[in-house]
Design a protein around this motif. Structure first.
Motif: not given
Length: 224
Positions: A75-84
């Motif tokens: 999980f990532t808190n940076d939406v720009t780094q998320a694939q989904a």
């Protein structure tokens, strides 16, 4: 002691070797066919963003279950780094009267959670369209044991949350989700999914509905 060099000893070693070779071959075949240990079904993406708060009970349960099922997913808190992106659209908890005695007293309540979510990729392609999941439990009412009933409601609420989390993970790990994620060209695009979503106003780990605070005059039994 029987020598390993005797015909019977050599035969035993040869038989053991064949069994070992067969086991190795079976494992290789199952792996080639996509077989994985029970409990692990990797997601087709390695990074996931969600607007479900990490410090909520529901959010914590979700993260544990996703990472247990798909160890490579983080999980990532940076939406720009998320694939989904897993977006909670709504999460409603209600407590309704389902049984009334002849004296007009409540005998049984129904605890209900309705959770709506969708899954998109980082380009806004809708991998899973808005999906509604519902969990319900019934609980008898006892005006003489309100504190105990409140504790029981809390335990049921946690159980229902975990049930919903398990169903969310099953939906996301379904073969059609992988196929959609890997071939998104023909999927609809949700323009709002390309923006940073707001934290949901309700749900995601708020307190369970309380029979201690629910007004008797509320016909719907709704409580948030």
């Amino acid at each position: 002691m029987q020598s390993l060099l005797t015909p019977s000893g050599l035969s035993g070693r040869f038989s053991t070797g064949l069994r070992l070779l067969a086991c190795v071959g079976l494992v290789a075949l199952l792996t080639a066919c996509g077989f994985r240990l029970k409990g692990q079904t990797p997601l087709p993406f390695n990074t996931l963003y969600t607007n479900i708060a990490e410090n909520s009970a529901f959010g914590a349960q979700l993260r544990r279950s996703v990472m247990a099922s798909s160890p490579e997913t983080r999980f990532t808190n940076d939406v720009t780094q998320a694939q989904a992106r897993l977006t909670e659209l709504s999460n409603t908890q209600t407590l309704e009267e389902v049984s009334i005695s002849v004296q007009g007293q409540v005998e049984e309540y129904e605890l209900r959670i309705e959770f709506v979510f969708q899954l998109t990729d980082n380009q806004g392609h809708v991998i899973l369209p808005p999906t509604t999941l519902v969990a319900t439990r019934e609980i008898p009412y006892d005006s003489g044991a309100l504190q105990a009933k409140q504790g029981e409601i809390g335990a049921l609420y946690i159980e229902m949350q975990q049930s919903l989390v398990d169903r969310i993970v099953r939906r996301m790990t379904a073969p059609e989700v992988r196929a959609a994620f890997e071939n998104p060209e023909d999927l609809p695009v949700d323009e709002s999914a390309t923006k940073v979503p707001e934290q949901p106003q309700m749900g995601s780990g708020g307190a369970a509905p309380s029979i201690l605070r629910m007004p008797n005059t509320n016909p719907s039994g709704a409580f948030y």
